[in-house]
Design a protein around this motif. Sequence first.
Motif, PDB file in Angstrom:
ATOM      1  N   LYS A   1      36.485  59.202  49.259  1.00 37.33           N
ATOM      2  CA  LYS A   1      35.838  59.365  47.962  1.00 37.33           C
ATOM      3  C   LYS A   1      34.672  58.389  47.827  1.00 37.33           C
ATOM      4  O   LYS A   1      34.553  57.417  48.580  1.00 37.33           O
ATOM      5  N   SER A   2      33.806  58.645  46.871  1.00 38.83           N
ATOM      6  CA  SER A   2      32.671  57.756  46.637  1.00 38.83           C
ATOM      7  C   SER A   2      33.163  56.372  46.238  1.00 38.83           C
ATOM      8  O   SER A   2      34.040  56.241  45.375  1.00 38.83           O
ATOM      9  N   TRP A   3      32.588  55.356  46.860  1.00 47.03           N
ATOM     10  CA  TRP A   3      33.034  53.995  46.531  1.00 47.03           C
ATOM     11  C   TRP A   3      32.725  53.637  45.084  1.00 47.03           C
ATOM     12  O   TRP A   3      33.443  52.818  44.478  1.00 47.03           O
ATOM     13  N   LEU A   4      31.711  54.252  44.502  1.00 49.67           N
ATOM     14  CA  LEU A   4      31.355  53.967  43.116  1.00 49.67           C
ATOM     15  C   LEU A   4      32.398  54.479  42.127  1.00 49.67           C
ATOM     16  O   LEU A   4      32.372  54.110  40.946  1.00 49.67           O
ATOM     17  N   LYS A   5      33.325  55.314  42.621  1.00 47.96           N
ATOM     18  CA  LYS A   5      34.371  55.851  41.745  1.00 47.96           C
ATOM     19  C   LYS A   5      35.697  55.129  41.922  1.00 47.96           C
ATOM     20  O   LYS A   5      36.721  55.548  41.372  1.00 47.96           O
ATOM     21  N   LEU A   6      35.675  54.031  42.665  1.00 48.28           N
ATOM     22  CA  LEU A   6      36.902  53.260  42.855  1.00 48.28           C
ATOM     23  C   LEU A   6      37.356  52.591  41.559  1.00 48.28           C
ATOM     24  O   LEU A   6      38.546  52.456  41.300  1.00 48.28           O
ATOM     25  N   GLY A   7      36.385  52.149  40.753  1.00 50.35           N
ATOM     26  CA  GLY A   7      36.706  51.458  39.510  1.00 50.35           C
ATOM     27  C   GLY A   7      36.022  52.093  38.321  1.00 50.35           C
ATOM     28  O   GLY A   7      35.304  53.084  38.450  1.00 50.35           O
TER      29      GLY A   7
ATOM     30  N   ASP B   1      33.591  46.820  39.057  1.00 48.08           N
ATOM     31  CA  ASP B   1      35.002  47.025  39.393  1.00 48.08           C
ATOM     32  C   ASP B   1      35.145  47.646  40.781  1.00 48.08           C
ATOM     33  O   ASP B   1      36.047  47.289  41.546  1.00 48.08           O
ATOM     34  N   SER B   2      34.258  48.569  41.097  1.00 49.46           N
ATOM     35  CA  SER B   2      34.314  49.225  42.403  1.00 49.46           C
ATOM     36  C   SER B   2      34.034  48.238  43.525  1.00 49.46           C
ATOM     37  O   SER B   2      34.674  48.278  44.584  1.00 49.46           O
ATOM     38  N   ILE B   3      33.084  47.337  43.307  1.00 45.97           N
ATOM     39  CA  ILE B   3      32.787  46.302  44.305  1.00 45.97           C
ATOM     40  C   ILE B   3      33.988  45.389  44.484  1.00 45.97           C
ATOM     41  O   ILE B   3      34.334  44.996  45.605  1.00 45.97           O
ATOM     42  N   THR B   4      34.663  45.068  43.373  1.00 45.08           N
ATOM     43  CA  THR B   4      35.865  44.235  43.445  1.00 45.08           C
ATOM     44  C   THR B   4      36.918  44.908  44.328  1.00 45.08           C
ATOM     45  O   THR B   4      37.571  44.246  45.147  1.00 45.08           O
ATOM     46  N   GLN B   5      37.086  46.229  44.167  1.00 48.32           N
ATOM     47  CA  GLN B   5      38.064  46.960  44.972  1.00 48.32           C
ATOM     48  C   GLN B   5      37.696  46.924  46.452  1.00 48.32           C
ATOM     49  O   GLN B   5      38.568  46.764  47.319  1.00 48.32           O
ATOM     50  N   LEU B   6      36.410  47.054  46.757  1.00 49.55           N
ATOM     51  CA  LEU B   6      35.968  46.979  48.161  1.00 49.55           C
ATOM     52  C   LEU B   6      36.266  45.603  48.744  1.00 49.55           C
ATOM     53  O   LEU B   6      36.708  45.484  49.896  1.00 49.55           O
ATOM     54  N   LEU B   7      36.017  44.566  47.959  1.00 48.94           N
ATOM     55  CA  LEU B   7      36.280  43.207  48.429  1.00 48.94           C
ATOM     56  C   LEU B   7      37.770  42.985  48.668  1.00 48.94           C
ATOM     57  O   LEU B   7      38.155  42.273  49.606  1.00 48.94           O
TER      58      LEU B   7
ATOM     59  N   LEU C   1      29.634  46.792  53.805  1.00 45.04           N
ATOM     60  CA  LEU C   1      29.703  45.577  52.989  1.00 45.04           C
ATOM     61  C   LEU C   1      30.112  44.369  53.819  1.00 45.04           C
ATOM     62  O   LEU C   1      29.510  43.290  53.686  1.00 45.04           O
ATOM     63  N   VAL C   2      31.096  44.512  54.691  1.00 46.48           N
ATOM     64  CA  VAL C   2      31.497  43.361  55.506  1.00 46.48           C
ATOM     65  C   VAL C   2      30.393  43.006  56.494  1.00 46.48           C
ATOM     66  O   VAL C   2      30.194  41.829  56.839  1.00 46.48           O
ATOM     67  N   HIS C   3      29.631  44.016  56.952  1.00 48.29           N
ATOM     68  CA  HIS C   3      28.463  43.778  57.819  1.00 48.29           C
ATOM     69  C   HIS C   3      27.432  42.926  57.088  1.00 48.29           C
ATOM     70  O   HIS C   3      26.964  41.895  57.604  1.00 48.29           O
TER      71      HIS C   3
END
Length: 313
Positions: free
Chosen positions: A39-45, A50-56, A134-136
């Motif tokens: 799914k789109s990472w922007l829809k995580l939160g 919030d979505s960036i927090t979930q990726l982290l 993001l980790v890159h």
Amino acid sequence: MSRALILTFSVFFLTKFVFAGWRDRGGVITSSSESISKKSWLKLGKSERDSITQLLEIIKSTKSGRAVLAKAVEKSKLSGNTIHDFIQSGDVSVTDTTLIRKFSATDPFAVSYQSKSKIYLDKKHDVKNAVLDLVHELTHFAYKEPFNPYKENFSLSGFIEETIESKGGEVDAFLVECEVGRTIFGKSSMSSQCSSILDVEDKFSRSLATKEFYKLGNFYDRYMKFAKDLNLDVTKSKHISSDEGLLISSAWGSPYPMAIIEEYKTIMTKVCENDLKRLSYYSGTSGRMPASEEKSFNKMKNNIITRCANIDL
């Protein structure tokens, strides 16, 4: 009174990684989470933050990811910010650095520099590719020392080597990305790029990764021509190869050595424009300088003119 010349450029290049559909075989992500990874990472939160927090949080689930994130958080605190202040969505994934040069309106030798970095994460990515990108980029942000193209010793050969091989450079970011990707999504999901740098012990090899970045394939002859035109000593690029490579800079659509040359020309064009503009501020004033300062100023002026002679303005 001071003036500021602002030079903005993408310090690092994002590799085009095309990953096959993953199937969980030993990764952290379970099969029930497959739909989430696509799914789109922007829809995580509920929001981009919030979505960036979930990726982290996903990145933190791996040893390599935790180490990089901890260093990035530490760096962000030095400026009184949080890591979220340095990450936002963008058209592509890249770490951009703005170099601000300030100099006195009356003293050509009083110069100071300040750099600021920002991570942009491709808003079109699904969760999996967003995690990997993001980790890159966090590796670049956390470990890469900013370069200063205004310094006299800033050279093309040095720029190529530092961009690829220095701490926090492309090799480091690639290795971390592959390691985190394998840990989270499983070995069967790895790209051909990551698979190509596994050694006989099934570990990611820095030596193999470095060689991969210097493979030029069909761009080899064009690179050698560029090198000649820009007075680049190709003997210093010990890894340069005409072999077909798997790593391509998305910024320029070419292998990294070629892409870095293009980036160098872009950067130096801006640097020379700024330097020549700075010299114009002091035109007619050198005669009022003490003899020692006037000599130094003329030397600086000649160095700038010579340095910029081979750059297409």
